[in-house]
Design a protein around this motif. Structure first.
Motif, PDB file in Angstrom:
ATOM      1  N   GLN A 247       7.652 -20.414  -9.015  1.00 42.07           N
ATOM      2  CA  GLN A 247       7.787 -21.817  -8.639  1.00 42.07           C
ATOM      3  C   GLN A 247       6.737 -22.156  -7.593  1.00 42.07           C
ATOM      4  O   GLN A 247       6.227 -21.269  -6.908  1.00 42.07           O
ATOM      5  N   LEU A 248       6.415 -23.437  -7.501  1.00 45.64           N
ATOM      6  CA  LEU A 248       5.376 -23.890  -6.581  1.00 45.64           C
ATOM      7  C   LEU A 248       5.939 -23.957  -5.168  1.00 45.64           C
ATOM      8  O   LEU A 248       6.760 -24.825  -4.849  1.00 45.64           O
ATOM      9  N   VAL A 249       5.523 -23.040  -4.315  1.00 48.83           N
ATOM     10  CA  VAL A 249       5.982 -22.979  -2.928  1.00 48.83           C
ATOM     11  C   VAL A 249       4.799 -22.589  -2.053  1.00 48.83           C
ATOM     12  O   VAL A 249       4.065 -21.645  -2.371  1.00 48.83           O
ATOM     13  N   PHE A 250       4.602 -23.337  -0.960  1.00 51.47           N
ATOM     14  CA  PHE A 250       3.613 -22.969   0.039  1.00 51.47           C
ATOM     15  C   PHE A 250       4.304 -22.168   1.134  1.00 51.47           C
ATOM     16  O   PHE A 250       5.360 -22.578   1.641  1.00 51.47           O
TER      17      PHE A 250
ATOM     18  N   ASP B 241       2.785 -19.912  -7.291  1.00 56.10           N
ATOM     19  CA  ASP B 241       2.940 -20.766  -8.464  1.00 56.10           C
ATOM     20  C   ASP B 241       2.859 -19.881  -9.700  1.00 56.10           C
ATOM     21  O   ASP B 241       2.927 -18.653  -9.603  1.00 56.10           O
ATOM     22  N   TYR B 242       2.752 -20.513 -10.870  1.00 53.17           N
ATOM     23  CA  TYR B 242       2.691 -19.727 -12.094  1.00 53.17           C
ATOM     24  C   TYR B 242       1.469 -18.826 -12.130  1.00 53.17           C
ATOM     25  O   TYR B 242       1.528 -17.700 -12.646  1.00 53.17           O
ATOM     26  N   PHE B 243       0.351 -19.301 -11.613  1.00 56.06           N
ATOM     27  CA  PHE B 243      -0.851 -18.474 -11.625  1.00 56.06           C
ATOM     28  C   PHE B 243      -0.672 -17.232 -10.761  1.00 56.06           C
ATOM     29  O   PHE B 243      -0.968 -16.113 -11.191  1.00 56.06           O
TER      30      PHE B 243
ATOM     31  N   MET C 115      -0.451 -20.126 -16.531  1.00 58.98           N
ATOM     32  CA  MET C 115      -1.315 -19.873 -15.370  1.00 58.98           C
ATOM     33  C   MET C 115      -2.323 -21.004 -15.190  1.00 58.98           C
ATOM     34  O   MET C 115      -2.579 -21.459 -14.072  1.00 58.98           O
ATOM     35  N   ALA C 116      -2.903 -21.473 -16.296  1.00 64.15           N
ATOM     36  CA  ALA C 116      -3.902 -22.542 -16.221  1.00 64.15           C
ATOM     37  C   ALA C 116      -3.298 -23.889 -15.857  1.00 64.15           C
ATOM     38  O   ALA C 116      -3.999 -24.784 -15.358  1.00 64.15           O
TER      39      ALA C 116
END
Length: 497
Positions: free
Chosen positions: A66-69, A78-80, A490-491
């Protein structure tokens, strides 16, 4: 809660760091113990590193992508980063299988070898997660410093010392360029976070000429430094000598492991820093793509040694990755990542065969250095000859092997972006590159060996790895979507194109 998230998404790296400290204590205490007879702990620590890598993979795969900073936006998840870290861990485990029984008879039988390898692995994992100029520079420098030491690790070899010194001098110059670019960017903008740069450069900065030209020059320096680390022509002059002077296991390490992490950083730089300079950086990448294809093809034609051939072949392969990045869309990035995965698997198969060619000459074994040593394969070990044939055909892009689909997707991304000349240029030079791949076939199956030699049997770890790679390369067409789904996820993190 923020403290928990900071450690949760970085828990595999934290586990490796704690294990690394334990390994250092274990090695120092037992290797200097007179009670145990000053033991050589190479295999013991090697098994522990393999165990740490497997546990790290288990920790990483059960996390949620998941997108987390985290860490005040110094790192990103993130997925990448999720899938790139899994690929990196699997690559590292495969490398351990590749070299575990290879270097223990040489002058690398010190437990510090595994400590340095684990440090470089941590650095590459940090490179994948980096989202700030500070973390990018520190993680790349940690990776580079460990590589310098590993290249010169064999102190009894003057070639290893030369490789380490040459790598250090040229690498320090590239690091200086990167640091100067980062400093110039910070002095002009006062920013270090990549998301802040994206928002800043999305506005019109053409009115301020100092900011415009200064930022362009800084991004140019940063891109050149990363292309140097990626072994892209014309910044490739270090790689043939460093690959040749280093131990064979370390040549595989340098050629395979850093690719996925450094390509990820290059994509982030081109997206977040170069948003307003897309025409400028595309011209640089285009030039490097053309030169890499030319030098990689022409340079490999004249090589007689395995390692130098690998260096020039890697340069040629990077031209296809750069072609996909030039297309500047999410599908093209997916094609580049797919190409990298196929390149990693094919390189492992190639190195597993090369490291298995050991001539038994009582009372020791002599590793292969020259390409002509493969003349004996068809009689001494037909399976190794067939595996090398599969690796060569995949590198050449012969259907229906994995290398064909990898090159097809990158070329299709270039055609889709209406860059018709560059894909044609790469196809022409790939046809020329097929000549030295065909030369391999001639040497293996049609040249007669001057004398019959005895090869040392392949160890179990190497046999398992090479067989798995062959199955992947041959059978990928059965369900190619399985890999494409991962690369597209990933992209999708780079949709800011």
């Amino acid at each position: 809660m923020n403290f928990f998230y900071n450690f949760y998404f970085f828990s595999p790296e934290v586990y490796i760091i704690m294990s690394l400290f334990t390994l250092i204590l274990f090695g120092v205490i037992f290797s200097t113990s007179s009670f145990y007879g000053y033991p050589i702990l190479f295999k013991n620590v090697g098994f522990l590193v393999l165990q740490i890598s497997i546990f790290t993979f288990i920790l990483a795969i059960f996390q949620e992508p998941q997108l987390v900073f985290t860490w005040n936006k110094f790192l990103i998840n993130d997925y990448f980063t999720y899938y790139a870290r899994l690929i990196l861990i699997l690559t590292f485990i495969s490398w351990i299988f590749l070299v575990f029984n290879h270097e223990d008879k040489k002058n690398l039988n010190l437990f510090e070898f595994w400590v340095l390898v684990l440090l470089s692995f941590i650095a590459l994992s940090c490179v994948i997660h980096s989202f700030d100029l500070l973390t990018i520079y520190l993680s790349i420098e940690l990776q580079s410093l460990t590589f310098y030491i590993l290249a010169s690790f064999n102190r009894l070899s003057e070639f290893s010392t030369e490789a380490g010194l040459k790598y250090f001098i040229l690498g320090a110059f590239a690091s200086a360029l990167m640091l100067f670019g980062f400093t110039l960017l910070y002095g002009l903008t006062g920013l270090t976070n990549l998301e802040d740069f994206f928002l800043f450069f999305s506005n019109n900065i053409n009115e301020d000429k100092i900011l415009l030209y200064g930022s362009f020059f800084a991004i140019l320096l940063i891109t050149i430094a990363i292309l140097f680390k990626l072994n892209v022509a014309p910044f490739h002059f270090w790689s043939p000598d460093v690959y040749e002077g280093s131990a064979s296991s370390l040549t595989a390490f340098f050629a395979i492991l850093p690719k996925i992490a450094l390509v990820g950083i290059l994509i982030k730089i081109l997206i977040f820093l170069s948003h307003d300079f897309i025409l400028s950086w595309r011209n640089l990448i285009l030039l490097c793509c053309l030169i890499s294809s030319f030098i990689g093809t022409v340079g490999a034609l004249k090589q007689t040694k395995w390692k130098r051939f690998v260096a020039y072949s890697a340069i040629n392969h990077m031209s296809f990755v750069l072609l996909a990045l030039l297309a500047s869309d999410s599908e093209a990035v997916s094609s580049a990542l797919f190409y990298l995965i196929v390149y990693i698997v094919t390189s492992f198969l190639f190195f597993s065969v090369v490291l298995s060619i050991k001539f038994f000459k009582f009372p020791k074994t002599i590793p292969s250095r020259f390409i002509l040593d493969s003349q004996t394969l068809k009689q001494a070990n037909p399976f190794l000859a067939f595996y090398l044939l599969i690796a060569i055909f995949s590198m050449a892009g012969v259907p229906p092997l994995a290398g064909f689909f990898a090159k097809f997707f990158t070329l299709f991304a270039g055609v889709k972006a209406k860059m018709y000349g560059l894909p044609v240029f790469l196809v022409v030079f790939n046809c020329l590159a097929s000549f030295y791949y065909i030369r391999f076939i001639k040497i293996i199956y049609f040249d007669e060996a001057p004398k019959i030699v005895l090869l040392k049997p392949t160890d179990k770890f190497n046999a398992i790895l090479s067989s798995s790679c062959v199955i992947f390369i041959i059978c990928i067409f059965i369900d190619i979507e399985l890999i494409l789904v991962i690369t597209k996820l990933m992209a999708s993190c780079f949709n800011k194109f």
